[in-house]
Design a protein around this motif. Structure first.
Motif, PDB file in Angstrom:
ATOM      1  N   LEU A 178      -7.726  11.967  -4.729  1.00  0.00           N
ATOM      2  CA  LEU A 178      -8.436  11.467  -3.302  1.00  0.00           C
ATOM      3  C   LEU A 178      -9.459  10.662  -4.220  1.00  0.00           C
ATOM      4  N   VAL A 179      -9.065   8.865  -3.479  1.00  0.00           N
ATOM      5  CA  VAL A 179     -10.366   7.979  -3.469  1.00  0.00           C
ATOM      6  C   VAL A 179     -11.003   7.751  -3.013  1.00  0.00           C
ATOM      7  N   THR A 180     -12.791   8.557  -2.952  1.00  0.00           N
ATOM      8  CA  THR A 180     -13.417   9.076  -1.842  1.00  0.00           C
ATOM      9  C   THR A 180     -13.967   7.905  -1.636  1.00  0.00           C
ATOM     10  N   SER A 181     -14.091   6.615  -1.963  1.00  0.00           N
ATOM     11  CA  SER A 181     -14.645   5.055  -1.613  1.00  0.00           C
ATOM     12  C   SER A 181     -14.555   4.071  -1.729  1.00  0.00           C
ATOM     13  N   VAL A 182     -13.076   3.515  -0.687  1.00  0.00           N
ATOM     14  CA  VAL A 182     -12.232   2.634  -0.712  1.00  0.00           C
ATOM     15  C   VAL A 182     -12.947   1.554   0.044  1.00  0.00           C
ATOM     16  N   GLU A 183     -12.914   0.611  -0.670  1.00  0.00           N
ATOM     17  CA  GLU A 183     -13.577  -1.130  -0.562  1.00  0.00           C
ATOM     18  C   GLU A 183     -12.547  -2.030  -0.419  1.00  0.00           C
ATOM     19  N   ARG A 184     -11.751  -1.872   0.420  1.00  0.00           N
ATOM     20  CA  ARG A 184     -11.281  -3.457  -0.016  1.00  0.00           C
ATOM     21  C   ARG A 184     -11.836  -4.630  -0.019  1.00  0.00           C
ATOM     22  N   PRO A 185     -11.325  -5.446  -0.231  1.00  0.00           N
ATOM     23  CA  PRO A 185     -11.527  -7.042   0.679  1.00  0.00           C
ATOM     24  C   PRO A 185     -11.038  -7.219   2.200  1.00  0.00           C
ATOM     25  N   ASP A 186     -10.451  -6.537   2.490  1.00  0.00           N
ATOM     26  CA  ASP A 186      -9.871  -7.290   3.781  1.00  0.00           C
ATOM     27  C   ASP A 186     -10.089  -6.213   4.847  1.00  0.00           C
ATOM     28  N   ARG A 187     -10.942  -5.235   4.800  1.00  0.00           N
ATOM     29  CA  ARG A 187     -11.352  -4.326   5.877  1.00  0.00           C
ATOM     30  C   ARG A 187     -12.255  -4.708   6.259  1.00  0.00           C
ATOM     31  N   PRO A 188     -12.604  -3.879   7.852  1.00  0.00           N
ATOM     32  CA  PRO A 188     -13.405  -4.859   8.482  1.00  0.00           C
ATOM     33  C   PRO A 188     -15.169  -4.244   8.115  1.00  0.00           C
ATOM     34  N   GLU A 189     -15.762  -5.348   8.431  1.00  0.00           N
ATOM     35  CA  GLU A 189     -16.635  -5.175   8.101  1.00  0.00           C
ATOM     36  C   GLU A 189     -17.514  -4.624   8.450  1.00  0.00           C
ATOM     37  N   GLY A 190     -18.868  -3.570   8.112  1.00  0.00           N
ATOM     38  CA  GLY A 190     -19.225  -2.141   8.390  1.00  0.00           C
ATOM     39  C   GLY A 190     -18.265  -0.685   8.001  1.00  0.00           C
ATOM     40  N   THR A 191     -17.324  -0.537   7.895  1.00  0.00           N
ATOM     41  CA  THR A 191     -16.757   0.344   7.311  1.00  0.00           C
ATOM     42  C   THR A 191     -16.198   0.529   6.417  1.00  0.00           C
ATOM     43  N   ILE A 192     -16.383   1.336   5.425  1.00  0.00           N
ATOM     44  CA  ILE A 192     -15.346   1.697   4.477  1.00  0.00           C
ATOM     45  C   ILE A 192     -14.078   2.884   4.824  1.00  0.00           C
ATOM     46  N   GLU A 193     -13.508   3.328   3.140  1.00  0.00           N
ATOM     47  CA  GLU A 193     -12.166   4.251   3.483  1.00  0.00           C
ATOM     48  C   GLU A 193     -11.908   5.279   3.078  1.00  0.00           C
ATOM     49  N   MET A 194     -11.639   6.002   3.316  1.00  0.00           N
ATOM     50  CA  MET A 194     -10.968   7.372   2.294  1.00  0.00           C
ATOM     51  C   MET A 194      -9.578   7.339   1.727  1.00  0.00           C
ATOM     52  N   LEU A 195      -9.029   7.089   0.685  1.00  0.00           N
ATOM     53  CA  LEU A 195      -7.794   7.487   0.501  1.00  0.00           C
ATOM     54  C   LEU A 195      -6.665   8.780   0.094  1.00  0.00           C
ATOM     55  N   ALA A 196      -6.197   9.392   0.220  1.00  0.00           N
ATOM     56  CA  ALA A 196      -5.564  10.185  -0.172  1.00  0.00           C
ATOM     57  C   ALA A 196      -4.000  10.322  -1.147  1.00  0.00           C
ATOM     58  N   VAL A 197      -3.987  10.625  -2.328  1.00  0.00           N
ATOM     59  CA  VAL A 197      -2.431   9.802  -3.114  1.00  0.00           C
ATOM     60  C   VAL A 197      -1.961  11.484  -3.113  1.00  0.00           C
ATOM     61  N   THR A 198      -0.739  12.114  -3.319  1.00  0.00           N
ATOM     62  CA  THR A 198      -0.249  13.126  -2.961  1.00  0.00           C
ATOM     63  C   THR A 198       1.522  12.717  -3.627  1.00  0.00           C
ATOM     64  N   PRO A 199       2.222  13.805  -3.546  1.00  0.00           N
ATOM     65  CA  PRO A 199       3.439  13.489  -4.098  1.00  0.00           C
ATOM     66  C   PRO A 199       3.762  13.776  -3.277  1.00  0.00           C
ATOM     67  N   ASP A 200       3.366  13.949  -1.992  1.00  0.00           N
ATOM     68  CA  ASP A 200       4.245  13.641  -0.701  1.00  0.00           C
ATOM     69  C   ASP A 200       4.113  12.199  -0.157  1.00  0.00           C
ATOM     70  N   GLY A 201       3.038  11.465  -0.417  1.00  0.00           N
ATOM     71  CA  GLY A 201       2.815  10.227  -0.002  1.00  0.00           C
ATOM     72  C   GLY A 201       1.411  10.209   0.151  1.00  0.00           C
TER      73      GLY A 201
END
Length: 283
Positions: A178-201
């Motif tokens: 679980l990546v708890t703070s994904v701040e990718r350059p192309d995200r909308p301004e003023g947002t933050i994301e979380m990413l879960a990566v598992t064997p299922d997807g």
């Protein structure tokens, strides 16, 4: 469901076990908290009092729990900030004991090291210990994007790079990240994301980024995601529930004007998450 949570403790405020235990209890999880420190407050204040427990003392507490015959009932071991090198050995030993008693149990490690803004804020030996010995023994890890980069010797920025780094981390041992703070350059301004990566997807969720820092929010995130994921086996659902609960906790805290998490005030958001954010499958 039972979780053995080996983390710090503070009397005032909410970090470590003082952040993780109550939300877990509020969703019906029996928590066995084992303290690695017992401080007056978190160290972000610059001054604190109280003892750093020795690894031997922490091990003694875990041995006492084992003597009660309950390790076989533990579904997950959870660890967070590791104050000294010796505690890593104690945690790994506890994980081995729990898995011997219950082979279905998992180890969830929050590899706390620092963040992109402040860099590493732990002792220099800790990140290397986490990367080389602790993380490979874990089943689930919950790093932020900066910590994921250190663990994999990469610098993930885009979604594709973050997925690649998560796969590199998974190749070392843990099946889920679980990546708890994904701040990718192309995200909308003023947002933050979380990413879960598992064997299922892999799944991502986006929320507004609140303009303040809340100590302990990562501890709550790791705890809730671990519990929801172990309980349901559904990473997307665990991500949706965790994100909803933590966002409302942060909103409650921000609105209060207080520095410390409003952990008790936000309690209904753990038990009944509003599920206000869409989770998108990206793989």
């Amino acid at each position: 469901m039972k979780i053995l949570s080996i983390q710090s403790s503070v009397a005032f405020g909410h970090v470590g076990n003082s952040a993780a235990v109550f939300p877990l209890q509020r969703i019906g999880v029996e928590v066995l908290p084992v303290y690695t420190v017992h401080f007056s407050n978190h160290t972000g204040y610059g001054a604190w009092r109280g003892p750093l427990l020795s690894p031997d003392d922490v091990r003694e507490v875990i041995t006492g729990i084992e003597e009660r015959g309950v390790l076989g009932q533990v579904d997950a071991v959870l660890s967070g900030y590791q104050g000294g090198e010796g505690i890593g050995d104690v945690i790994l030993d506890a994980v081995a004991r729990v898995k011997a008693a219950n082979p279905a149990a998992i180890y969830a490690c929050d590899p706390v090291m620092g963040n992109a803004k402040s860099g590493c804020f732990v002792a220099p030996a800790i990140p290397v210990l986490l990367r080389d010995r602790v993380v490979p023994a874990a089943d689930l890890i919950t790093p932020n994007q900066f910590e994921l980069g250190f663990l994999t010797r990469t610098e993930p920025r885009t979604l594709e790079e973050t997925l690649e780094s998560a796969d590199l981390a998974r190749a070392t041992g843990p099946s889920s990240v679980l990546v708890t703070s994904v701040e990718r350059p192309d995200r909308p301004e003023g947002t933050i994301e979380m990413l879960a990566v598992t064997p299922d997807g892999a799944w991502i969720v986006q929320t507004p980024l609140l303009p303040f820092k809340a100590n302990g929010s990562g501890d709550v995130t790791a705890a809730l995601f671990t519990a929801h994921y172990v309980r349901t086996g559904d990473a997307a659902l665990a991500l949706a529930r965790t994100t909803s609960s933590v966002f409302d906790l942060l909103t409650t805290t921000y609105s209060s004007g207080e520095r410390e998490l409003q952990l008790v005030e936000a309690q209904d958001f753990y038990a009944e998450p509003r599920m206000q954010f869409e989770v998108t499958q990206v793989r």
